[in-house]
Design an enzyme around this catalytic site. Structure first.
Site, PDB file in Angstrom:
ATOM      1  N   ASP A  17       0.798  -1.229   0.000  1.00 19.20           N
ATOM      2  CA  ASP A  17       0.000   0.000   0.000  1.00 19.20           C
ATOM      3  C   ASP A  17       0.833   1.282   0.000  1.00 19.20           C
ATOM      4  O   ASP A  17       0.301   2.361   0.279  1.00 19.20           O
ATOM      5  CB  ASP A  17      -0.940   0.005   1.221  1.00 19.20           C
ATOM      6  CG  ASP A  17      -2.111  -0.944   1.017  1.00 19.20           C
ATOM      7  OD1 ASP A  17      -2.664  -0.958  -0.097  1.00 19.20           O
ATOM      8  OD2 ASP A  17      -2.460  -1.667   1.958  1.00 19.20           O
ATOM      9  N   ASP A  58      -7.137  -3.681  -5.628  1.00 24.41           N
ATOM     10  CA  ASP A  58      -6.728  -2.397  -5.039  1.00 24.41           C
ATOM     11  C   ASP A  58      -5.283  -2.032  -5.408  1.00 24.41           C
ATOM     12  O   ASP A  58      -4.902  -0.867  -5.451  1.00 24.41           O
ATOM     13  CB  ASP A  58      -6.820  -2.422  -3.504  1.00 24.41           C
ATOM     14  CG  ASP A  58      -7.979  -3.239  -2.952  1.00 24.41           C
ATOM     15  OD1 ASP A  58      -8.422  -4.181  -3.643  1.00 24.41           O
ATOM     16  OD2 ASP A  58      -8.426  -2.956  -1.851  1.00 24.41           O
TER      17      ASP A  58
END
Ligand code: GLY
Length: 390
Positions: free
Chosen positions: A109, A169
């Site tokens: 991330d 994602d």
């Protein structure tokens, strides 16, 4: 008679939403006031605003949580709009609060965590410190790419004993790697991003252009399982995942100019905007297979920002992408999505869903809903200035 009445009601609601007037200045004035309260409630730079707990108290997280960069990023957006020095100062503080994550190789991330705060900060100030932190962070992120698999590993494990799960994602981290490739001249970062995106098309996307959430790979890139983590079912269209994919492939087109990415982005957008379960205000339910359940304002905000960029690439549906993006922003700029001043633990938007199957963050504010909403407003303002309107 009943049919005519229903048609009339549908036309009225569609008309009302498409006529929403967006006042960007007013929305940023509200955001600034709301976030003044957020800053006052957050004197500790290790406690990042995230959401609201079931007891109504604020949910704060540490810098290693995937959302730590969004608050700083939103502060930069408020600075960009207002040009007021106090926002630059606040944005700098909350950006530097994430600094140590540049060395974090345990997460995929880092695009969210570093590029949202440092990337916007660098774009607006050219502060070399931000640049160097991001270049280190990009190297950390690249360690998660195994050439034998051809994808960046999202998590180190996933239920069922899988050790190479990749989530949709992850497409959102590629913008960061493209920036790093351009800035450092490191072509590997460009190439691995393209490989990741191409393998994601192969395995994440379904014939109808919806996507799976999690694909579990074996050591040579073989697909072992197609799953969900945050969606309603393995084969359902989890709303935020669809928005991440849409946004991700628009970035792929922006950075490579390869037509196949634009074609895919348009197909994803058409799947979402034509979906029978997309409500008239165009803010999706948390999963497209769950009409009548909670909305996810974060999925709407990400989609709105993405659609505005997609509209700039022309094509037969460009006007629709623009109008629907503006409709979503218009919906979010009013009740029930926009909070009342001083309420909602100082977040701008209400009614998002983080992880419904995990019974976490259901119908709450989420820091990234605010971030993409502000980004969408800025994109709308830019298009208006360029008179790129339809
Ligand atoms: N994993 C990021 C999200 O919840 O969308």
């Amino acid at each position: 008679m009943k049919k005519t009445l229903l048609l009339l009601l549908f036309c009225c609601s569609t008309l009302c939403y498409s006529q929403v007037k967006l006042d960007v200045k007013k929305e940023f004035a509200f955001a600034a006031k709301q976030y003044e309260g957020m800053l006052a409630a957050h004197p500790d730079l290790t406690k990042f605003p995230q959401s609201t707990l079931p007891d109504g108290k604020p949910r704060d997280m540490k810098s290693d949580w995937w959302c730590s960069g969004f608050f700083g990023g939103s502060l930069w957006y408020i600075f960009e709009h207002t040009q007021a020095p106090q926002w630059k100062e606040a944005a700098h503080k909350w950006t530097m609060a994430v600094e140590k994550e540049q060395f974090n190789t345990g997460t995929h991330d880092l695009g969210f965590m570093l590029y949202c705060p440092f990337g916007n900060g660098y774009r607006l100030t050219q502060n070399e410190t931000y640049k160097n932190i991001m270049l280190t962070g990009a190297k950390s992120l690249a360690t998660r790419f195994d050439p034998k698999v051809g994808l960046i590993k999202s998590w180190n494990s996933f239920k069922g004993g899988y050790t190479y799960p990749v989530i949709i994602d992850n497409m959102m981290n590629l913008e960061f790697l493209f920036w790093a490739a351009k800035t450092s001249g490191n072509k590997d970062l460009y190439n691995l991003s393209v490989t990741h995106a191409d393998n994601t098309i192969k395995h994440h996307y379904r014939p109808d252009f919806s996507s799976y959430h999690v694909i579990c790979y074996g050591p040579n890139g073989e697909v072992l399982a197609k799953k969900t983590h945050q969606g309603a079912a393995d084969d359902s269209p989890w709303a935020r995942g669809q928005s991440w994919g849409l946004y991700g492939y628009i970035v792929m087109y922006r950075e490579t100019k390869d037509q196949k990415y634009l074609d895919l982005a348009r197909n994803i957008a058409d799947f979402l905007l034509n979906h029978p379960n997309l409500p008239a205000d165009k803010v999706p339910y948390w999963d497209y297979s769950k009409p009548g359940e909670e909305r996810d304002a974060s999925a709407g905000a990400i989609m709105a920002s993405a659609l505005l960029e997609l509209s700039t690439y022309g094509g037969k549906n460009a006007k629709r992408y623009y109008n629907d993006g503006v409709t979503i922003l218009g919906s979010l700029s009013q009740a029930p999505y926009k909070a009342e001043l001083g309420k909602n633990n100082h977040f701008i938007l209400q009614h998002s869903v983080g992880h419904k199957p995990g019974n976490s963050e259901i119908d709450v504010p989420l820091v990234y809903a605010d971030y993409y909403y502000l980004e969408g407003l800025l994109r709308y303002e830019t298009l208006k200035k360029k008179k790129k309107l339809y």
